[in-house]
Write an enzyme that holds these catalytic residues in place. Structure first.
Site, short mmCIF file in Angstrom:
data_model
loop_
_atom_site.label_atom_id
_atom_site.label_comp_id
_atom_site.label_asym_id
_atom_site.label_seq_id
_atom_site.Cartn_x
_atom_site.Cartn_y
_atom_site.Cartn_z
N TYR A 32 12.00 59.69 -50.48
CA TYR A 32 11.06 58.57 -50.53
C TYR A 32 9.74 58.93 -49.85
O TYR A 32 9.66 59.94 -49.14
CB TYR A 32 11.67 57.31 -49.88
CG TYR A 32 11.66 57.32 -48.36
CD1 TYR A 32 12.54 58.11 -47.64
CD2 TYR A 32 10.75 56.54 -47.65
CE1 TYR A 32 12.52 58.11 -46.25
CE2 TYR A 32 10.72 56.55 -46.27
CZ TYR A 32 11.62 57.34 -45.57
OH TYR A 32 11.59 57.35 -44.20
N LYS A 153 12.33 64.31 -46.38
CA LYS A 153 12.16 62.85 -46.25
C LYS A 153 13.20 62.16 -47.13
O LYS A 153 12.90 61.61 -48.20
CB LYS A 153 10.73 62.43 -46.61
CG LYS A 153 10.39 61.04 -46.08
CD LYS A 153 8.90 60.81 -46.08
CE LYS A 153 8.51 59.39 -45.73
NZ LYS A 153 8.89 58.95 -44.39
N GLU A 186 10.70 64.17 -32.48
CA GLU A 186 9.82 63.15 -33.07
C GLU A 186 10.38 61.79 -32.63
O GLU A 186 11.16 61.72 -31.68
CB GLU A 186 9.76 63.30 -34.60
CG GLU A 186 11.11 63.21 -35.30
CD GLU A 186 11.00 63.26 -36.82
OE1 GLU A 186 9.92 63.05 -37.38
OE2 GLU A 186 12.05 63.50 -37.46
N LEU A 210 10.06 65.62 -39.28
CA LEU A 210 9.38 65.44 -40.56
C LEU A 210 7.94 65.96 -40.45
O LEU A 210 7.27 65.68 -39.46
CB LEU A 210 9.35 63.94 -40.90
CG LEU A 210 8.87 63.63 -42.31
CD1 LEU A 210 9.96 63.94 -43.33
CD2 LEU A 210 8.45 62.17 -42.43
#
Ligand code: PDD
Length: 288
Positions: A32, A153, A186, A210
């Protein structure tokens, strides 16, 4: 009711239906993207479509559209939904799953058609450029318990959802994650930056995080503005002792964090480097 895109057609969101045999539903087998748009202008469109292509090829799904076709879908979703929202701040969600098979079997099936879905939702307005008007975020801190392919992702987001929920349960906005060596990776839905002595640092790209499009735009924007920025690992202790901490994402842009795990960051208010950073980001974001 907003207008969605499903498998080549635009329709009211409530009419968009997929099979329960869709592998996106059964396995989280899909990719996505979330693309922010402001008054119809997307930010980082090239980067978002390139990352979607990379994700799809990593899991052996043919990209159903060219970047130009994705752009047409994005523009149509924005224009069909513009009267629905009270602002021009619209996020576009794109989702490609492997599609629906007739049986539930883990291996990639052949001969299934990917399911392509898109919808529009309202996002926050652009960050203000002065720290008095900006909202400061508080975050939790947890060991990263996700998989070893965080650079993809994927729609398999349960690990991220559980980390985000831990923050929500603690009454804060996000959860920053550290790996088994105590290094920051992250956050559950954002990339992380810290500032110490005017040097801006964000973790380098690898399988643990990511490759955020906002992160990439921000790094270039900061360099353009003459700010000192580097990609390097830093520990949770470094984070807690930083002068400033920021999160980046398509919906948050560059957002300042003033509390991590109950500990105040710097002076507990949004710092001066953030102001320079957000101005640099706004000056460059539509050119990326
Ligand atoms: N989240 N890291 C993770 C785990 C993310 O889910 C996201 C984005 C980011 C920031 O990436 P970008 O700058 O490309 O938005 C980093 C999106 C917005 C979401 O899941 O809603």
């Amino acid at each position: 009711m907003t207008i969605a895109f499903l498998n080549g057609e635009f329709m009211p969101l409530a009419e968009a239906k997929i099979s329960p045999m869709d592998r996106g539903f059964l396995f989280g087998d899909g990719i996505y993207e979330v693309v922010p748009t402001y008054d119809g202008a997307p930010v980082g469109f090239k980067g978002h479509t390139a990352r979607m292509s990379d994700g799809l090829s990593a899991i052996n799904i043919d990209n159903p559209y060219t970047p130009e076709q994705w752009r047409e879908i994005l523009d149509t979703l924005v224009s069909k939904n513009s009267t629905h929202f009270s602002t021009g701040n619209i996020g576009i969600y794109f989702h490609v799953s492997r599609g629906a098979d007739v049986k539930r079997y883990h291996a990639y099936p052949t001969g299934v058609t990917p399911t392509v879905f898109g919808f529009a939702f309202e996002i926050a307005p652009p960050q203000p450029t002065n720290k008095q008007s900006a909202k400061a975020l508080k975050v939790a801190l947890e060991e990263d318990k996700r998989w070893q392919r965080c650079h993809i992702k994927s729609t398999s987001l349960l690990g991220n959802v559980m980390h985000f929920q831990a923050g929500a349960d603690a009454g804060v906005n996000e959860t920053i994650l550290f790996n088994s060596e105590g290094m920051i990776t992250e956050a559950s839905a954002c990339n992380v930056f810290m500032v110490k002595d005017n040097v801006i640092t964000t973790p380098p790209l690898n399988h643990q995080l990511l490759p955020g499009i906002t992160r990439a735009i921000a790094i270039t924007a900061f360099k353009n503005a003459g700010l000192d920025v580097k990609e390097d690992w830093f520990s949770k202790e470094d984070l807690l002792n930083a002068d400033e901490v920021w999160l980046t994402s398509s919906s948050k842009e560059v957002a300042a964090v003033t509390e991590v795990n109950g500990k105040q960051i710097g002076e507990g208010i949004i710092g001066p480097v953030w102001e320079k950073a957000i101005r640099a980001y706004h000056a460059y974001k539509f050119d990326a």
